[in-house]
Design an enzyme around this catalytic site. Structure first.
Site, PDB file in Angstrom:
ATOM      1  CG  PHE A  13      -6.623  -1.809 129.537  1.00  0.00           C
ATOM      2  CD1 PHE A  13      -5.968  -2.802 130.250  1.00  0.00           C
ATOM      3  CD2 PHE A  13      -5.870  -0.850 128.879  1.00  0.00           C
ATOM      4  CE1 PHE A  13      -4.589  -2.835 130.313  1.00  0.00           C
ATOM      5  CE2 PHE A  13      -4.485  -0.872 128.934  1.00  0.00           C
ATOM      6  CZ  PHE A  13      -3.844  -1.869 129.654  1.00  0.00           C
ATOM      7  CG  ASP A  14     -13.015  -6.039 131.029  1.00  0.00           C
ATOM      8  OD1 ASP A  14     -14.156  -5.598 130.816  1.00  0.00           O
ATOM      9  OD2 ASP A  14     -12.698  -6.661 132.046  1.00  0.00           O
ATOM     10  CB  VAL A  15     -13.035  -0.978 132.965  1.00  0.00           C
ATOM     11  CG1 VAL A  15     -12.917  -0.234 134.295  1.00  0.00           C
ATOM     12  CG2 VAL A  15     -12.443  -0.138 131.842  1.00  0.00           C
TER      13      VAL A  15
END
Length: 240
Positions: A13-15
């Site tokens: 995941f990108d955050v």
């Protein structure tokens, strides 16, 4: 046909922007500074100026770079170009909120997959973000850990190396992100299956995220984490 969700062991995941509402955080802080100065500002204009300043050649690691960014954009917004306000913007990161659906979606996804955070933010910022997200990650990678930022392939390569150490490969990864520039395009180039969370689906433009040179059609596409988590749950094999 895109591979389905049960084919993957890891969800990376990108955050910031996918799980954490950085645009809302920036606009809220700048509006507070503006109110103190007795003016009002256009939030979308502020995001455009932020985007332009953030991706200059002298940019520092995020979110420390917010101090430099503030000093660059304040005069253009009519805000006081004072260091204390620049620090206020940087420090506001600790209070940035997760999107309303992020924590619940991650908790659901963690039941069936190993979740890995891949963020251009520094470790101190991720520590705050993780608490808001319910600490769902199996592993985390920050700009401090990798020494670089997405879309640099070197960031992804370090994650691949970690996965390989677990006896898996990048074929076991579904990469989930909102940024076409930082994540979707490069993940396609590196041979990953990807999932685009189009957070700005109801808004024009790219907001605070740099615009890609070309749009990449994702393998999977949702407008929220809630919809993504629901689809994963629905399409995974039922237990009897």
């Amino acid at each position: 046909m895109a591979r389905d969700f049960q084919d993957f062991k890891y969800l990376t995941f990108d955050v910031v922007g996918t799980l954490i509402d950085f645009e809302g955080g920036i606009k809220t802080c700048l509006a507070e500074i503006a109110a103190e100065a007795g003016i009002s500002i256009d939030g979308e204009k502020a995001l455009k100026l932020y985007r332009q300043a953030r991706y200059s050649e002298d940019a520092d690691l995020f979110p420390d770079d917010l101090e430099r960014v503030y000093m660059a954009i304040a005069p253009k917004l009519g805000l006081p170009a004072e260091e204390r306000y620049a620090q206020q913007l940087r420090d506001s990161v600790a209070s940035w909120k997760a999107f309303d659906d992020s924590a619940a979606a991650l908790a659901e996804l963690a039941k069936t997959h190993r979740l890995v955070a891949m963020t251009n933010a520094r470790r101190w910022a991720l520590d705050h973000f993780e608490k808001k997200l319910g600490s769902p990650f199996f592993a985390t990678f920050t700009a401090d850990d990798t020494g670089t930022e997405k879309p640099d392939p070197a960031f992804f390569e370090q994650v691949f190396e970690f996965i390989a150490g677990e006896g898996a490969s990048k074929d076991d990864i579904l990469h989930v992100a909102q940024s076409q520039y930082h994540d979707i395009g490069i993940s396609r180039n590196l041979g990953l299956t990807n999932c685009w969370i189009e957070r700005r689906h109801a808004q024009d433009g790219y907001g605070g995220t740099i615009e890609p040179e070309a749009f990449t059609q994702p393998d999977h596409h949702f407008t929220s984490m809630a919809a993504f988590a629901s689809a994963v749950k629905e399409r995974l094999p039922k237990k009897h």
